[in-house]
Enzyme design. Sequence first.
Site, mmCIF file in Angstrom:
data_model
loop_
_atom_site.group_PDB
_atom_site.id
_atom_site.type_symbol
_atom_site.label_atom_id
_atom_site.label_comp_id
_atom_site.label_asym_id
_atom_site.label_seq_id
_atom_site.Cartn_x
_atom_site.Cartn_y
_atom_site.Cartn_z
ATOM 1 N N GLY A 44 0.791 -1.230 0.000
ATOM 2 C CA GLY A 44 0.000 0.000 0.000
ATOM 3 C C GLY A 44 0.820 1.276 0.000
ATOM 4 O O GLY A 44 2.015 1.262 -0.265
ATOM 5 N N HIS A 93 3.762 1.624 -8.055
ATOM 6 C CA HIS A 93 2.680 0.642 -7.883
ATOM 7 C C HIS A 93 1.688 0.725 -9.048
ATOM 8 O O HIS A 93 1.232 -0.292 -9.567
ATOM 9 C CB HIS A 93 1.913 0.914 -6.584
ATOM 10 C CG HIS A 93 2.701 0.743 -5.326
ATOM 11 N ND1 HIS A 93 3.063 1.805 -4.533
ATOM 12 C CD2 HIS A 93 3.196 -0.359 -4.711
ATOM 13 C CE1 HIS A 93 3.734 1.358 -3.468
ATOM 14 N NE2 HIS A 93 3.838 0.051 -3.556
ATOM 15 N N GLY A 110 8.204 -5.550 -8.859
ATOM 16 C CA GLY A 110 9.103 -4.496 -9.318
ATOM 17 C C GLY A 110 10.564 -4.891 -9.183
ATOM 18 O O GLY A 110 10.957 -5.550 -8.214
ATOM 19 N N GLN A 127 14.096 -9.617 -3.721
ATOM 20 C CA GLN A 127 12.764 -10.184 -3.537
ATOM 21 C C GLN A 127 12.294 -10.874 -4.817
ATOM 22 O O GLN A 127 11.767 -11.999 -4.782
ATOM 23 C CB GLN A 127 11.791 -9.058 -3.162
ATOM 24 C CG GLN A 127 10.327 -9.426 -3.231
ATOM 25 C CD GLN A 127 9.457 -8.324 -2.687
ATOM 26 O OE1 GLN A 127 9.383 -8.122 -1.483
ATOM 27 N NE2 GLN A 127 8.781 -7.590 -3.554
ATOM 28 N N VAL A 133 10.595 2.406 -11.368
ATOM 29 C CA VAL A 133 9.995 3.695 -11.713
ATOM 30 C C VAL A 133 10.643 4.750 -10.810
ATOM 31 O O VAL A 133 10.737 4.566 -9.594
ATOM 32 C CB VAL A 133 8.465 3.664 -11.518
ATOM 33 C CG1 VAL A 133 7.846 5.014 -11.847
ATOM 34 C CG2 VAL A 133 7.856 2.555 -12.374
HETATM 35 P P1 AMP Z 1 5.726 -2.475 -1.764
HETATM 36 O O1 AMP Z 1 4.366 -1.911 -1.566
HETATM 37 O O2 AMP Z 1 6.825 -1.514 -1.460
HETATM 38 O O3 AMP Z 1 5.904 -3.819 -1.126
HETATM 39 O O4 AMP Z 1 5.872 -2.727 -3.323
HETATM 40 C C1 AMP Z 1 4.931 -3.510 -4.022
HETATM 41 C C2 AMP Z 1 5.476 -3.850 -5.370
HETATM 42 O O5 AMP Z 1 5.768 -2.658 -6.075
HETATM 43 C C3 AMP Z 1 6.796 -4.643 -5.298
HETATM 44 O O6 AMP Z 1 6.808 -5.614 -6.331
HETATM 45 C C4 AMP Z 1 7.828 -3.586 -5.532
HETATM 46 O O7 AMP Z 1 9.020 -4.080 -6.105
HETATM 47 C C5 AMP Z 1 7.104 -2.686 -6.513
HETATM 48 N N1 AMP Z 1 7.687 -1.352 -6.490
HETATM 49 C C6 AMP Z 1 7.828 -0.533 -5.426
HETATM 50 N N2 AMP Z 1 8.443 0.611 -5.792
HETATM 51 C C7 AMP Z 1 8.727 0.489 -7.109
HETATM 52 C C8 AMP Z 1 9.362 1.321 -8.084
HETATM 53 N N3 AMP Z 1 9.864 2.492 -7.756
HETATM 54 N N4 AMP Z 1 9.471 0.851 -9.337
HETATM 55 C C9 AMP Z 1 8.992 -0.361 -9.683
HETATM 56 N N5 AMP Z 1 8.373 -1.185 -8.821
HETATM 57 C C10 AMP Z 1 8.237 -0.776 -7.566
#
Ligand code: AMP
Length: 282
Positions: free
Chosen positions: A31, A37, A148, A154, A177
């Site tokens: 979130g 996201h 991501g 991960q 991103v």
């Molecule tokens: P999180 O909510 O931080 O657990 O991220 C959820 C998903 O979004 C994960 O697969 C992250 O790798 C991806 N994600 C978070 N930040 C970025 C970003 N800046 N660029 C690409 N993917 C992202």
Amino acid sequence: MLIIRQPAEISAWAKEQAKAGRSIALVPTMGFFHEGHLSLMRMAARRADAVVVSLFVNPTQFGPQEDLAAYPRNFERDRAMAEGEGVAVLFAPDAAGMYPAGFSTTVTVSPELTDQLCGASRPGHFAGVATVVCKLFQLVRPDLAIFGEKDFQQLTVIRRMTSDLNLGVEIVSHPIVREADGLAMSSRNTYLLPQQRESALSLSRAIALARKLAAEGERSTAKLTVILRDFIHSFPETVVYYISFVHQHTLQEAAEVDADTVLALAVKIGGRVRLIDNGRVL
Ligand code: AMP
């Protein structure tokens, strides 16, 4: 957009979709959505009939000294943003639903993939991630799931687990991103004070510096590491957790930079904000 909170309910919904012959793409998140996201959600929408976004700040992947309680949350804002991307279901369980009393199973991936990089300073983190993602895959039964590249270790761990356990989910990665100035987007960027913003740029700038030096012919990762450490520490309030040059699939340390080498960085800013970034060097 449906909001589903009960694991049994998402499971029933997913079975209905399968019966109707509709494909599902899952985007697991914690979130506090940002453009990163949303890009994953858009990619999911291009690849499947229905998109499920899970929103769960998973307690088992946080260490006792980490920011579980402080992790930024804003359900209403997230709900509106996901709805704007045409998401079919926002699955937002609570911890008791995901880990009922008596819950006793943990999925662990080999230490070769989980003990270094972020795993070195976050013991148990990847077991928490693997277990919750395994549960999400079983509940949602997606055809594909989007992760991501920002969380590069991960992604590697999830690919390994999905393959080893024959989970039958296609793992699709999305490039990092970034903000216009190069900072990798992260929910944790909201912790940064305005004067720490420049220091947060030390990560992406260090990757750019490594690229430049490698293009000029420097291939020794030992030499590059020394230069990058000094470079990052020249920004105020920075402490390097790790600077690692690893093989993109095995995560094993590389002595020389080649086309398969990824530079992965973790830096603490201002004593409390832990940021990560990574990129290819060549
Ligand atoms: P999180 O909510 O931080 O657990 O991220 C959820 C998903 O979004 C994960 O697969 C992250 O790798 C991806 N994600 C978070 N930040 C970025 C970003 N800046 N660029 C690409 N993917 C992202």
